[in-house]
Design a protein around this motif. Structure first.
Motif, PDB file in Angstrom:
ATOM      1  N   GLU A 828       0.830  -1.209   0.000  1.00  0.00           N
ATOM      2  CA  GLU A 828       0.000   0.000   0.000  1.00  0.00           C
ATOM      3  C   GLU A 828       0.864   1.258   0.000  1.00  0.00           C
ATOM      4  OE1 GLU A 828      -2.475  -0.239   3.396  1.00  0.00           O
ATOM      5  OE2 GLU A 828      -3.599  -1.997   2.701  1.00  0.00           O
ATOM      6  N   ASP A 831       2.384   1.776  -3.432  1.00  0.00           N
ATOM      7  CA  ASP A 831       1.403   2.326  -4.381  1.00  0.00           C
ATOM      8  C   ASP A 831       1.231   3.819  -4.172  1.00  0.00           C
ATOM      9  OD1 ASP A 831       1.074  -0.205  -5.395  1.00  0.00           O
ATOM     10  OD2 ASP A 831      -0.805  -0.608  -4.314  1.00  0.00           O
ATOM     11  N   ALA A 832       1.260   4.248  -2.916  1.00  0.00           N
ATOM     12  CA  ALA A 832       1.114   5.682  -2.637  1.00  0.00           C
ATOM     13  C   ALA A 832       2.299   6.471  -3.178  1.00  0.00           C
ATOM     14  CB  ALA A 832       0.965   5.896  -1.129  1.00  0.00           C
ATOM     15  N   VAL A 834       4.224   5.594  -5.772  1.00  0.00           N
ATOM     16  CA  VAL A 834       4.110   5.602  -7.236  1.00  0.00           C
ATOM     17  C   VAL A 834       3.073   6.625  -7.690  1.00  0.00           C
ATOM     18  CG1 VAL A 834       3.441   4.217  -9.236  1.00  0.00           C
ATOM     19  CG2 VAL A 834       4.911   3.228  -7.468  1.00  0.00           C
ATOM     20  N   GLN A 835       1.944   6.670  -6.987  1.00  0.00           N
ATOM     21  CA  GLN A 835       0.892   7.643  -7.337  1.00  0.00           C
ATOM     22  C   GLN A 835       1.409   9.068  -7.179  1.00  0.00           C
ATOM     23  OE1 GLN A 835      -2.648   7.204  -5.001  1.00  0.00           O
ATOM     24  NE2 GLN A 835      -3.864   8.529  -6.340  1.00  0.00           N
ATOM     25  N   HIS A 836       2.164   9.314  -6.110  1.00  0.00           N
ATOM     26  CA  HIS A 836       2.744  10.637  -5.884  1.00  0.00           C
ATOM     27  C   HIS A 836       3.726  10.982  -7.001  1.00  0.00           C
ATOM     28  CE1 HIS A 836       5.121  13.442  -2.939  1.00  0.00           C
ATOM     29  NE2 HIS A 836       4.687  14.078  -4.013  1.00  0.00           N
ATOM     30  N   ASP A 838       3.882   9.762 -10.096  1.00  0.00           N
ATOM     31  CA  ASP A 838       3.282   9.855 -11.422  1.00  0.00           C
ATOM     32  C   ASP A 838       2.199  10.914 -11.511  1.00  0.00           C
ATOM     33  OD1 ASP A 838       4.955   7.809 -12.058  1.00  0.00           O
ATOM     34  OD2 ASP A 838       3.421   6.241 -11.941  1.00  0.00           O
TER      35      ASP A 838
END
Length: 839
Positions: A828, A831-832, A834-836, A838
């Motif tokens: 989790e 993923d956070a 990577v989201q930040h 991208d």
């Protein structure tokens, strides 16, 4: 005494050597080897003496040592008193030092090996059950050795690896390698623990090369090879035939001696540098030569001696020592050696001394003085005479009667005077006990099992108590055996052997039964089989594993709530208590049919010696050790079952209740855990372990105030209790006390600076206080201590993310998932990130 006269000691040596005249071919072959240069193809670097018991192997090896010294050689003699390569090297160091050649570098390295070995066992305990409760218990150290066995380090504890799940053991071994690499100062320290021969032996070769410049020859004599060969033979092969340990000086000669020929698979291709010396009973000519040397030449006497002895040197020497006048004076020495000898010895003191010297398994002047029961001056005089007897084999500074003669001596004394037999062994038992207690004075009892002197004295005490038929001798020996099993198979074998020896020597069938069955168990299944056998014999077969206890699965519980939390470090248990024993209660633990194993239990009862009852605490201890082994592989269901069997025997054992309560907590049975732990603290309010586990359980049940009370009790008893301090920090977190949380963790890392778990938890607290850069330093320290710590990588990744270090954050979280692919919290967080990144 006038100058120039031969000393008493020299006379002893000459008389001892007199029986070797018949081995002239072997002696000349060995002596002549020193006349050929090492580069001469006829020179031999290895001699292997082999033959049956009584054929004279040890006597010939000692003669070889004498011949070598005549050639100026520096010699060292090693026998079964050494149980490993490091112990054999320690023996070599001691003997070389006595002869003026100290191997100082090797001595220092051996001392370092002992220190690192102890550190490694502690690290292994942490790796398998990672939250040591102060000094590890013997049961815990058994598990530590099982972890080391997973690395191939500790021979003799392989049976414990059968208890441990292979995957769990392999994981623990990998983790232990990482922990050792971080803990020790150099790669050599790690190798010194994991493969001591690879570090110690090159030092030995360097030392031997240095010594070779001062002496013409170096001779190493390795006796009783049937016992020492299992750990020495492969090492010796590499030392002599490969470059693995460096170059040996070409003036080294090795002698091995045992009951069996050299292993052809290992030595078959090296016939050009070794000589095999099979010893057979003396030929008729050799036997006649020995008898003639002793003045026995009358043909009827010689013929009868040849018939009765079968040419065995020790029996021939015994007969020759009696100076028989006619064939009627020659009877079977294996049956009446004592009577034949005493018939011709007129001094009653010597007659008594010859018999008294047979009572102990090994003799020195101190032991003999007790056995002979006379004043010191007279004892020394008699002991000097006993040393000249043909059946008194020298072992270093001590002597041992040859078994072929000692056995009838013991039978004679047992049958002639049962009360005198018991009195003699009683005196010896008291003396060994007194000497043992002197070695214990002012010392930590936990270190005694590592002390060879203490072990020898304790075994001597038990042997003589068993021979004297002491009322608690068997149960005390078995209690010690359980402890010895925790120390490894080699030490356990010595305790089993004392039962075998005493049972045989005292003619005690019950003691022999224990020794024989336990020896068979040790040979077939190691220490675990020994413990199982003790339970079976007591009609207390290990309980069937229940199937209805839920087992908590998955990763570590979070150390903070979602949204700002990271997983806790691996330690989830308050330590490794010494206790263990429980009773069946109302949790469906008795779900198996009542007759599951009644047949084996009944058979065990029928085969148990009727005159010995195993005490309940001893049986409970075995259940406890089994529970610890199950817990080490994460099988807390089986551990609880074993502890319940223990508590059935000792229901008010507070430490066992505490241990079962902790394992119930691990299973998620928190209400039941609280019941055990509250009972444990009521029975023993001074048990910090129970209070700490109770606090952790109350916290899980949502009672932080009650948890704080219990943990404060634990810390009042043990202010530096790291596990309790970390749990106390978690309580402070739940109570909204960030200062108290960080204060508890500061104390934890101060108390245990090498605890990766404490540093990781402290990093969590710092991160929760928005002190991310300080948190990074704490995580760095945790990972330096334990490079395989997935939680610390995940935590550090989150801290990097908060500081905007996206690449570092992804690298750490990827490493955490590599170490633990099912780590949901780390996934989790990744993923956070990577989201930040991208957007």
């Amino acid at each position: 005494m006038a100058r120039g006269r031969v000393s008493l000691q020299e006379l002893v040596r000459r008389r001892t050597r007199a029986g070797l005249v018949a081995r002239s071919a072997e002696r000349e072959l060995f002596r002549g080897n020193f006349d050929t240069a090492p580069e001469d193809g006829r020179h031999r670097f290895l001699f292997h003496v082999h033959g049956t018991a009584g054929v004279g192997k040890t006597r010939l090896v000692k003669e070889f040592e004498h011949l070598a010294r005549e050639q100026g050689a520096l010699t060292a003699y090693v026998n079964e008193t050494s149980g490993s390569v490091p112990e054999a090297l320690e023996s070599v160091c001691r003997q070389f030092a006595l002869r003026g050649h100290r191997l100082k570098d090797l001595e220092r390295m051996l001392a370092t090996h002992r220190e690192r070995r102890h550190e490694a066992e502690t690290a292994a305990l942490a790796a398998l059950d990672p939250a040591p409760d102060g000094a590890p218990s013997t049961g815990g150290m058994a598990l530590a050795r099982a972890g080391l066995a997973g690395l191939g380090l500790v021979p003799g504890v392989a049976p414990f690896t059968a208890v441990l799940d292979p995957a769990q053991l392999a994981h623990g071994a990998d983790r232990l390698r990482s922990v050792l690499a971080a803990r020790f100062r150099s790669h050599e320290d790690v190798r010194l623990v994991l493969d001591p021969a690879s570090v110690l032996t090159p030092v030995l070769t360097d030392e031997l090369n240095a010594v070779a410049s001062d002496v013409p020859w170096i001779v190493l004599l390795l006796d009783t090879y049937e016992r020492t060969g299992p750990f020495l033979d492969a090492w010796l092969h590499d030392l002599l035939t490969t470059d693995r340990y460096g170059a040996l000086p070409d003036t080294v000669v090795v002698v091995t001696a045992g009951q069996h020929p050299a292993d052809p698979a290992r030595w078959g291709t090296f016939a050009d540098f070794m000589t095999s010396l099979p010893l057979q009973p003396f030929t008729e000519a050799e036997a006649r030569g020995l008898l003639a040397e002793r003045g026995v030449t009358a043909e009827p006497v010689v013929a009868e001696a040849l018939r009765l002895t079968g040419g065995l040197p020790v029996l021939l020497s015994t007969i020759a020592g009696t100076r028989p006048a006619g064939p009627e004076d020659v009877t079977d020495p294996s049956a009446t050696a004592v009577e034949r000898f005493l018939k011709w010895e007129q001094d009653p003191g010597r007659r008594f001394a010859a018999l008294a010297g047979a009572l102990p398994r090994l003799l020195d002047a101190d032991v003999f003085a007790v056995a002979a029961d006379c004043d010191r001056d007279r004892a020394e005089e008699l002991y000097a005479w006993v040393e000249t007897l043909p059946f008194a084999d020298r072992l270093g500074g001590r002597i041992r009667y040859h078994d072929i003669v000692r056995a009838p001596m013991l039978r004679l004394q047992r049958g002639r005077s049962p009360r005198g037999w018991a009195d003699g062994h009683g005196r010896l038992a008291q003396a060994f006990r007194r000497w043992r207690e002197q070695t214990e004075s002012g010392r930590d009892t936990g270190t005694l099992w590592l002390d060879e002197t203490w072990c020898e004295l304790r075994l001597g005490e038990l042997y003589h108590r068993l021979c004297a038929a002491g009322p608690t001798a068997v149960s005390d020996t078995l209690r010690d055996l359980v402890e010895a099993c925790d120390q490894g198979e080699a030490l356990a074998a010595r305790w089993v052997r004392v039962l075998e020896d005493a049972g045989r020597d005292a003619g005690a069938p019950g003691v022999s039964a224990w020794g024989d069955r336990l020896s068979a168990a040790l040979a077939s299944g190691g220490t675990r089989a020994v413990l199982d056998t003790l339970l079976d014999w007591a009609g207390h077969t290990p309980l069937p594993v229940p199937g209805r206890l839920p087992v908590r699965r998955g990763g570590d519980e979070p150390s903070t709530t979602p949204g700002g939390g990271v997983p806790a470090g691996p330690p989830d248990f308050p330590g490794d208590p010494v206790g263990a024993d429980p009773m069946l209660w109302d949790l469906d633990l008795a779900g198996a049919p009542a007759d599951v194993d009644w047949m084996s239990q009944e058979q065990a009862r029928l085969t148990t010696p009727a005159d010995v009852a195993l005490p309940a605490p001893l049986l409970a201890r075995i259940h406890r050790d089994r529970a610890l082994a199950h817990a080490a592989r994460g099988d807390h269901t089986s551990a609880v079952t074993e502890l319940s069997g223990a508590l059935a025997l000792t229901p008010d054992d507070a430490r066992t209740l505490a241990l079962r309560g902790e394992y119930l907590r691990a299973l998620g049975l928190h209400a039941e855990a609280v019941a055990d732990l509250e009972q444990a603290t009521a029975l023993d309010p001074a048990d910090a372990y129970a209070w700490a586990s109770l606090g952790a359980t109350r916290l899980t049940l949502g009672h932080p105030e009650g948890a704080r009370t219990a943990l404060d009790h634990a810390l009042a008893l043990r202010p530096d209790y790291t596990w309790a301090l970390v749990r106390r920090a978690r309580v402070a977190r739940e109570l909204g006390d960030p200062e108290g949380r960080l204060a508890a963790l500061d104390r934890a890392v101060a108390a245990e600076p090498d605890s990766a778990w404490a540093h990781c938890e402290r990093g969590d607290a710092l991160r929760a206080a928005d002190r991310d850069r300080e948190a990074l330093a704490a995580y760095d320290r945790a990972l330096a201590l334990d490079p395989g710590y997935a939680s610390a990588y995940a935590s550090r990744g989150v801290a990097h993310h908060r500081l905007g270090h996206l690449d570092e954050a992804l690298a750490d979280l990827d490493r955490a998932l590599e170490l633990n692919p099912s780590y949901a919290w780390a996934r989790e967080r990744r993923d956070a990130v990577v989201q930040h990144r991208d957007g």
